[in-house]
Write a protein that holds these residues in place. Sequence first.
Motif, PDB file in Angstrom:
ATOM      1  N   TRP A 341       0.822  -1.212   0.000  1.00 62.07           N
ATOM      2  CA  TRP A 341       0.000   0.000   0.000  1.00 62.07           C
ATOM      3  C   TRP A 341       0.856   1.262   0.000  1.00 62.07           C
ATOM      4  CZ3 TRP A 341      -3.832   2.742  -1.226  1.00 62.07           C
ATOM      5  CH2 TRP A 341      -4.154   3.916  -0.542  1.00 62.07           C
ATOM      6  N   HIS A 342       1.948   1.262   0.749  1.00 63.11           N
ATOM      7  CA  HIS A 342       2.779   2.455   0.861  1.00 63.11           C
ATOM      8  C   HIS A 342       3.442   2.788  -0.481  1.00 63.11           C
ATOM      9  CE1 HIS A 342       2.449   2.753   5.254  1.00 63.11           C
ATOM     10  NE2 HIS A 342       2.504   1.426   5.264  1.00 63.11           N
ATOM     11  N   ILE A 343       3.980   1.788  -1.145  1.00 63.41           N
ATOM     12  CA  ILE A 343       4.635   2.021  -2.435  1.00 63.41           C
ATOM     13  C   ILE A 343       3.606   2.355  -3.506  1.00 63.41           C
ATOM     14  CG2 ILE A 343       6.043   0.973  -4.243  1.00 63.41           C
ATOM     15  CD1 ILE A 343       7.606   1.666  -1.776  1.00 63.41           C
ATOM     16  N   ILE A 348       1.256   6.309  -7.321  1.00 64.12           N
ATOM     17  CA  ILE A 348       0.122   7.067  -7.869  1.00 64.12           C
ATOM     18  C   ILE A 348       0.338   8.564  -7.691  1.00 64.12           C
ATOM     19  CG2 ILE A 348      -2.345   7.518  -7.628  1.00 64.12           C
ATOM     20  CD1 ILE A 348      -2.677   4.563  -6.848  1.00 64.12           C
ATOM     21  N   THR A 349       0.839   8.958  -6.533  1.00 61.68           N
ATOM     22  CA  THR A 349       1.092  10.375  -6.275  1.00 61.68           C
ATOM     23  C   THR A 349       2.156  10.930  -7.203  1.00 61.68           C
ATOM     24  OG1 THR A 349       0.506  10.076  -3.933  1.00 61.68           O
ATOM     25  CG2 THR A 349       1.776  12.039  -4.518  1.00 61.68           C
ATOM     26  N   VAL A 350       3.233  10.190  -7.381  1.00 62.97           N
ATOM     27  CA  VAL A 350       4.321  10.650  -8.249  1.00 62.97           C
ATOM     28  C   VAL A 350       3.848  10.748  -9.697  1.00 62.97           C
ATOM     29  CG1 VAL A 350       6.578  10.012  -9.200  1.00 62.97           C
ATOM     30  CG2 VAL A 350       6.166   9.852  -6.750  1.00 62.97           C
ATOM     31  N   ILE A 507      -1.905  18.070  -2.042  1.00 61.14           N
ATOM     32  CA  ILE A 507      -2.427  17.418  -0.835  1.00 61.14           C
ATOM     33  C   ILE A 507      -1.827  16.020  -0.674  1.00 61.14           C
ATOM     34  CG2 ILE A 507      -4.509  16.516   0.257  1.00 61.14           C
ATOM     35  CD1 ILE A 507      -6.052  18.820  -1.057  1.00 61.14           C
ATOM     36  N   LEU A 508      -1.768  15.262  -1.778  1.00 62.41           N
ATOM     37  CA  LEU A 508      -1.224  13.903  -1.708  1.00 62.41           C
ATOM     38  C   LEU A 508       0.274  13.900  -1.419  1.00 62.41           C
ATOM     39  CD1 LEU A 508      -3.100  12.182  -4.688  1.00 62.41           C
ATOM     40  CD2 LEU A 508      -3.549  11.930  -2.237  1.00 62.41           C
ATOM     41  N   THR A 509       0.983  14.961  -1.828  1.00 60.28           N
ATOM     42  CA  THR A 509       2.432  15.026  -1.593  1.00 60.28           C
ATOM     43  C   THR A 509       2.755  15.061  -0.109  1.00 60.28           C
ATOM     44  OG1 THR A 509       2.713  16.187  -3.697  1.00 60.28           O
ATOM     45  CG2 THR A 509       4.535  16.321  -2.148  1.00 60.28           C
TER      46      THR A 509
END
Length: 565
Positions: A341-343, A348-350, A507-509
């Motif tokens: 989940w973390h990766i 997705i954010t990147v 926000i996701l960053t």
Amino acid sequence: RFQACIYFASVFQAMSCGIHYLASVFMAVTPNFVCGIPGNVSSVLFYNSSESSIEDIWTLWTSAENYIVVQLENGEIWELSQCSKSKREVSLDLVYEYKGNKSIYSCSDGFLYDDTKWKSTVVTQWDLVCDREWLAKLIQPTFMLGVLIGAVIFGDIADRLGRQRVIWFTSAGQFVFGIAVAFTFDYYSFVIVRFLLAMVSSGYLVVAFVYVTEFVGIKARTWASMHVHAFFAMGIMVVALVGFLVRTWWVYQIFLSIATLPFVLCCWMLPETPLWLLSEERYEDAQKVINIMARWNKVSTPCKVSELCSVQQDDLVSDRTGDNDTSSTKKHSISDLFCNWHIARRTITVWLIWFTGSLGYYVFSLSSVSLGGNEYLNLFLIGAVELPCYIIACIGMDKLGRRNTLIPFLILSALICVLIMFIPQDFNILIVLANMAGKFSIGVAFGLIYLYTAELYPTIVSSLCFILNVLSSKIKDVRNLKDISTFTATVYFFQLLVGIMALLSGILTIMLPETLGKPLTNTLVEATEMGRNKKRCSGKTPPAHSGAALEKIEMFGQETVSTEK
């Protein structure tokens, strides 16, 4: 001294990438036009204005829905619009409004173009209007498709055959294909040659980024890598200047192509990077390059490759005895970017940041010519504003960190996009300043994400991640972004889209880990732990070495990520 010469010679050619990426802004302009007529004109009428030639009417033209009434020497009266013409059945007085019968014809006699600004463009050269308008809209998307393919192909070739050969081929290719574009004989050959030009331009930009970071030391890596983009921005400024001075598209293309000719003539003098030579076990060649560097830099005791290799080999042996020895030999795929989940959340954010940065960059650049006022000055300023933005980005990355610099500039980009939509169209200067501010903020984010991506992922998957990020950022470019320079409503749509995505990305960053001052990770487990525990410094502590060998080994290990990028 040696690294400085290599750096400035290599990034000078990066200007040609900016030149060719944005050349179509003026080269593919669609001027005002109407259908051609089968005869000589004796008088012209446009509303209440009567002139002797159509050329005198263009200054009064305000909308594509306008039409021109002309009377031929044989007495016929025609109404000329953009994609059709009609002959009045009863030719009495020359009046603008006519309620009688008309015979409508297609534009079989060609078109008449407004040449007050541009004497010739590719649109006027091959009549890319009306039912052929879609061909004009494909010019920039096909170029960006070539950019996408070239980045992937030449990045892989550079890893296989070396950076030096790709630098030679792509720099020469930019000059050859750039000149060849000016002498294409039809639309299809034009698009094909431009596609090849896009491939070599993209290939050079990607490989030059790797090339300079492999030569520059760790302390200057941030500044050196960021300012490759600054020379790209200088290429945009050159486009604006040449576009202002040259108004015939093929002459304009030739001048743009010869702007970086000095580098093409001397690029064969550039050496291969010692890091790539070491990775290919060409130790004698690597030692020769190191000795040349030592002589240029006046170093009396140059580094010995044999010492580097022995230290590196000991480090590799100790690493292989660890618990994660199989991770470096395992073949990796796209599924590794979603292994947990973390990766997955990080991936997705990147991707979203890359897409937002690339979309915003070209929206602000390409729309600058439709902001009102002088379109050449607007484009020049949009390119010039990037120069200080990379300085600010470098200072922020070193002082505040990657994440803490990225977040505020993404959110600022979103706010500026919303602000622009509420500025009245009559305030041209304010609109230009707001677009410059938007380009500044999105330029910081887009330039920063290159290095940040490499630090967020372990070496084993960073190459795959970078290629997929390039794909995600260029997919939007194969859409028709040329329209934003024509329709104000479409400009607002793209700016609103950039604003929403920039706000979401900002926000996701917040959930991304900070990488400033942290060693690069070697495994996906280490990369995951970096996100979970922000106090963690490293999964493995490198063995303590001293002297020049330690510095060179550290440089080799960290620069490997830039190589794969």
